[in-house]
Design an enzyme around this catalytic site. Structure first.
Site, PDB file in Angstrom:
ATOM      1  CE  LYS A   1      -4.390   1.150   0.276  1.00 46.33           C
ATOM      2  NZ  LYS A   1      -5.583   0.379  -0.156  1.00 46.33           N
TER       3      LYS A   1
ATOM      4  CG  ASP B   1      -7.286   3.385  -0.752  1.00 46.03           C
ATOM      5  OD1 ASP B   1      -7.746   2.235  -0.679  1.00 46.03           O
ATOM      6  OD2 ASP B   1      -7.348   4.179   0.216  1.00 46.03           O
TER       7      ASP B   1
HETATM    8  P1  NDP Z   1     -12.933   7.857  -2.623  1.00 52.36           P
HETATM    9  O1  NDP Z   1     -11.874   8.853  -2.363  1.00 52.36           O
HETATM   10  O2  NDP Z   1     -13.454   7.665  -3.971  1.00 52.36           O
HETATM   11  O3  NDP Z   1     -14.163   8.119  -1.658  1.00 52.36           O
HETATM   12  C1  NDP Z   1     -14.025   8.138  -0.280  1.00 52.36           C
HETATM   13  C2  NDP Z   1     -15.349   8.553   0.327  1.00 52.36           C
HETATM   14  O4  NDP Z   1     -15.271   8.437   1.742  1.00 52.36           O
HETATM   15  C3  NDP Z   1     -15.702  10.000   0.047  1.00 52.36           C
HETATM   16  O5  NDP Z   1     -17.077  10.141   0.043  1.00 52.36           O
HETATM   17  C4  NDP Z   1     -15.068  10.717   1.232  1.00 52.36           C
HETATM   18  O6  NDP Z   1     -15.653  11.968   1.505  1.00 52.36           O
HETATM   19  C5  NDP Z   1     -15.322   9.740   2.340  1.00 52.36           C
HETATM   20  N1  NDP Z   1     -14.257   9.845   3.341  1.00 52.36           N
HETATM   21  C6  NDP Z   1     -12.942   9.653   3.141  1.00 52.36           C
HETATM   22  N2  NDP Z   1     -12.248   9.867   4.254  1.00 52.36           N
HETATM   23  C7  NDP Z   1     -13.151  10.217   5.172  1.00 52.36           C
HETATM   24  C8  NDP Z   1     -13.051  10.542   6.532  1.00 52.36           C
HETATM   25  N3  NDP Z   1     -11.867  10.581   7.157  1.00 52.36           N
HETATM   26  N4  NDP Z   1     -14.204  10.830   7.191  1.00 52.36           N
HETATM   27  C9  NDP Z   1     -15.394  10.783   6.552  1.00 52.36           C
HETATM   28  N5  NDP Z   1     -15.561  10.484   5.250  1.00 52.36           N
HETATM   29  C10 NDP Z   1     -14.442  10.195   4.586  1.00 52.36           C
HETATM   30  O7  NDP Z   1     -12.337   6.484  -2.050  1.00 52.36           O
HETATM   31  P2  NDP Z   1     -12.838   4.999  -2.328  1.00 52.36           P
HETATM   32  O8  NDP Z   1     -14.303   4.957  -2.524  1.00 52.36           O
HETATM   33  O9  NDP Z   1     -11.949   4.420  -3.353  1.00 52.36           O
HETATM   34  O10 NDP Z   1     -12.453   4.302  -0.943  1.00 52.36           O
HETATM   35  C11 NDP Z   1     -13.379   4.164   0.137  1.00 52.36           C
HETATM   36  C12 NDP Z   1     -12.915   3.052   1.045  1.00 52.36           C
HETATM   37  O11 NDP Z   1     -12.877   1.825   0.303  1.00 52.36           O
HETATM   38  C13 NDP Z   1     -11.522   3.197   1.639  1.00 52.36           C
HETATM   39  O12 NDP Z   1     -11.497   2.594   2.911  1.00 52.36           O
HETATM   40  C14 NDP Z   1     -10.654   2.387   0.689  1.00 52.36           C
HETATM   41  O13 NDP Z   1      -9.465   1.963   1.304  1.00 52.36           O
HETATM   42  C15 NDP Z   1     -11.592   1.229   0.414  1.00 52.36           C
HETATM   43  N6  NDP Z   1     -11.342   0.447  -0.794  1.00 52.36           N
HETATM   44  C16 NDP Z   1     -11.246   1.034  -2.017  1.00 52.36           C
HETATM   45  C17 NDP Z   1     -11.047   0.261  -3.138  1.00 52.36           C
HETATM   46  C18 NDP Z   1     -11.020   0.850  -4.500  1.00 52.36           C
HETATM   47  O14 NDP Z   1     -10.918   0.078  -5.458  1.00 52.36           O
HETATM   48  N7  NDP Z   1     -11.109   2.153  -4.676  1.00 52.36           N
HETATM   49  C19 NDP Z   1     -10.887  -1.194  -3.041  1.00 52.36           C
HETATM   50  C20 NDP Z   1     -11.083  -1.718  -1.723  1.00 52.36           C
HETATM   51  C21 NDP Z   1     -11.281  -0.908  -0.648  1.00 52.36           C
HETATM   52  P3  NDP Z   1     -14.875  13.304   1.030  1.00 52.36           P
HETATM   53  O15 NDP Z   1     -14.872  13.263  -0.456  1.00 52.36           O
HETATM   54  O16 NDP Z   1     -15.669  14.412   1.621  1.00 52.36           O
HETATM   55  O17 NDP Z   1     -13.502  13.186   1.635  1.00 52.36           O
HETATM   56  O1  2IT Z   2      -7.917  -1.456  -0.719  1.00 51.21           O
HETATM   57  C1  2IT Z   2      -7.854  -1.938  -1.870  1.00 51.21           C
HETATM   58  O2  2IT Z   2      -7.970  -3.146  -2.072  1.00 51.21           O
HETATM   59  C2  2IT Z   2      -7.656  -1.025  -2.989  1.00 51.21           C
HETATM   60  N1  2IT Z   2      -7.597   0.183  -2.788  1.00 51.21           N
HETATM   61  C3  2IT Z   2      -7.501  -1.566  -4.381  1.00 51.21           C
HETATM   62  C4  2IT Z   2      -6.098  -2.031  -4.610  1.00 51.21           C
HETATM   63  C5  2IT Z   2      -5.764  -2.436  -6.024  1.00 51.21           C
HETATM   64  O3  2IT Z   2      -4.590  -2.747  -6.225  1.00 51.21           O
HETATM   65  O4  2IT Z   2      -6.631  -2.455  -6.885  1.00 51.21           O
END
Ligand code: NDP
Ligand code: 2IT
Length: 444
Positions: free
Chosen positions: A126, A166
């Site tokens: 990561k 992420d």
């Molecule tokens: P994005 O940046 O696209 O979206 C994140 C969302 O969560 C936004 O709505 C953001 O609001 C909110 N958010 C982020 N940090 C905070 C915080 N500290 N407090 C409150 N709200 C918060 O990220 P993703 O959707 O990609 O990721 C969301 C989660 O999913 C994370 O935990 C990530 O690690 C996990 N994840 C992502 C994957 C991926 O493929 N993208 C795969 C697997 C897991 P705002 O915009 O206002 O900050």
């Molecule tokens: O938390 C996760 O699994 C991710 N942000 C996606 C990682 C990836 O390599 O696609």
């Protein structure tokens, strides 16, 4: 003292000020106790647990860039290459002001077991930075990404370490990073996933985490004689994972009534308007306060609150520790049936335990959100063979992977007399494969 407790004590002592990392390690080690007990002599001899909690390599670097006013800005970049026993390091890059080494280590540690559960050959890693893309111009984001990649490029490669998106890192950031990698290394290779479709990206990668979350929930419900159609769902977050979780849940006939960002949350009793949400978040990069303009009957509230809405299924899709014990109590009072983590470690340890005790079906993030990284691995396969698969082909593979993950957790939990404990099932199944690979490869 038993082996697990010894190692836990060491992890806390040697990684001071990293509470998220402690939390992630504690959950895994506590739940793999039966495997450790069974193999204690060999694991102690090989220092298996000491090795698995220690990253193979961690890189920390300065990221300097110039903002639109001509001022020099300095951020910190990280890449934690945690474990390469089953494949090249694989995991996202988080860009958020809350990023520090402990956060990246917790995410990298989780990624080892998640990636193992996908059944695909990917190790755990990561990265990220405390850079905040919010409110920055495209040029500033590009300047940051180029500077970040100028250092990172010497540590990664298509067969070494393959970063992806992420929090705060989406298609735009991946594009800028890919461009800089190619320019410096003069190699066009699948060094990042989540790339745009015209330059080696995979169809379905954008949707994969959210879709995968619903595929595994659908399978779990099916195995409990339930159907997702007709269920009310509450979702937190309004980013990549949340948007495509809402999309797939709606396609499957559920009604999603909430979403949130870091400022506030929306309750839309008629079901979230996905087109409006995509316009606000993906196109305009705006706040959720805008949602009411599209849906006058919806409510917008400042702060936290999605878990107070009555629903059958709760899907935390924002960030770590966003669902605490009080939230869990509200969910149970409101009769929630299942909780599945779209985000990484969104549920606190005590909230997880409470939900499990109350008989709520609980799917941990390292299983429930594995669809994103699994589809990243499919993108790597397509890049290697220099081919692109159709949307349907990737989507079918993703679905198959999520269904397999559910049955792997379910079977493993039963095998260890822990039926229905999917946290233990995920940790044990994820760990066993990595431990076998580490054993086979000797002391490295
Ligand atoms: P994005 O940046 O696209 O979206 C994140 C969302 O969560 C936004 O709505 C953001 O609001 C909110 N958010 C982020 N940090 C905070 C915080 N500290 N407090 C409150 N709200 C918060 O990220 P993703 O959707 O990609 O990721 C969301 C989660 O999913 C994370 O935990 C990530 O690690 C996990 N994840 C992502 C994957 C991926 O493929 N993208 C795969 C697997 C897991 P705002 O915009 O206002 O900050
Ligand atoms: O938390 C996760 O699994 C991710 N942000 C996606 C990682 C990836 O390599 O696609």
């Amino acid at each position: 003292m038993n082996y697990v407790d010894e190692v836990l004590e060491r992890v806390i002592k040697e990684n001071l000020g990293e509470p998220e990392f402690h939390q992630a390690v504690k959950e895994v080690l506590e739940t793999i106790r039966p495997v450790v007990e069974k193999n204690e002599v060999q694991y102690r001899r090989d220092a298996m647990l000491e090795r698995i909690v220690n990253p193979e390599r961690q890189i920390k670097f300065r990221v300097s860039w110039v903002d639109d006013k001509g001022n020099v800005q300095v951020n910190t970049g990280y890449r934690v290459q945690f474990n390469s026993a089953i494949g090249p390091y694989k995991g996202g890059i988080r860009l958020h002001p809350s990023v520090n080494l402990g956060v990246i280590k917790f995410l990298g540690f989780e990624q080892i077991f998640k990636n193992s559960l996908t059944g695909l050959p990917i190790g755990g890693g990561k990265g990220g930075s405390d850079f905040d893309p919010k409110g920055k111009s495209d040029r500033e984001v590009m300047a940051f990404c180029q500077s970040f990649m100028t250092e990172l490029c010497r540590h990664i490669g298509a067969d070494t370490d393959v970063p992806a998106g992420d929090i705060g890192t989406g298609a735009r950031e991946i594009g800028y990073m890919f461009g800089q990698y190619k320019r410096i290394k003069n190699v066009f290779e699948g060094v990042l996933t989540g790339k745009g479709i015209p330059y080696g990206g995979s169809l379905v990668r954008t949707e994969a985490t959210g879709y995968g979350l619903l595929y595994i929930v659908e399978e779990m419900l099916k195995c409990h004689g339930q159907d997702i159609a007709g269920k009310t769902v509450i979702v937190s977050g309004a980013g990549n994972v949340a948007i495509y979780a809402i999309e797939k849940a709606t396609q499957l006939g559920a009604k999603v009534v909430t979403c949130s960002d870091s400022n506030g949350w929306v309750y839309d009793p008629d079901g979230i308007d996905l087109a409006a949400l995509k316009q606000i978040k993906e196109v305009d990069r705006q706040r959720l306060t805008e949602y009411k303009k599209y849906r006058p009957n919806s409510e917008y509230h400042e702060g936290k609150g999605v878990w107070s809405i009555k629903a059958d299924i709760a899907l935390p899709c924002a960030t770590q520790n966003e669902l605490n014990i009080n939230d869990a109590k509200m969910l149970v009072e409101n009769g929630v049936y299942a909780v599945a983590e779209g985000a990484n470690m969104p549920t606190t340890a005590d909230a997880t335990e409470f939900l499990q005790q109350k008989g709520v079906l609980f799917l941990p993030g390292k299983a429930a959100n594995a669809g994103g990284v699994a589809t990243s691995a499919l993108e790597m396969s397509q890049n290697s063979e220099r081919l692109s698969w159709s949307f349907e082909e990737v989507d079918q593979k993703l679905k198959g992977i999520m269904v397999n993950i559910y049955h792997n957790l379910d079977n493993t939990s039963k095998l260890y007399g822990l039926e229905g404990n999917y946290v233990a099932g995920a940790n044990i199944a994820g760990f066993e494969k990595v431990a076998k690979a580490m054993t086979a490869q000797g002391i490295v």
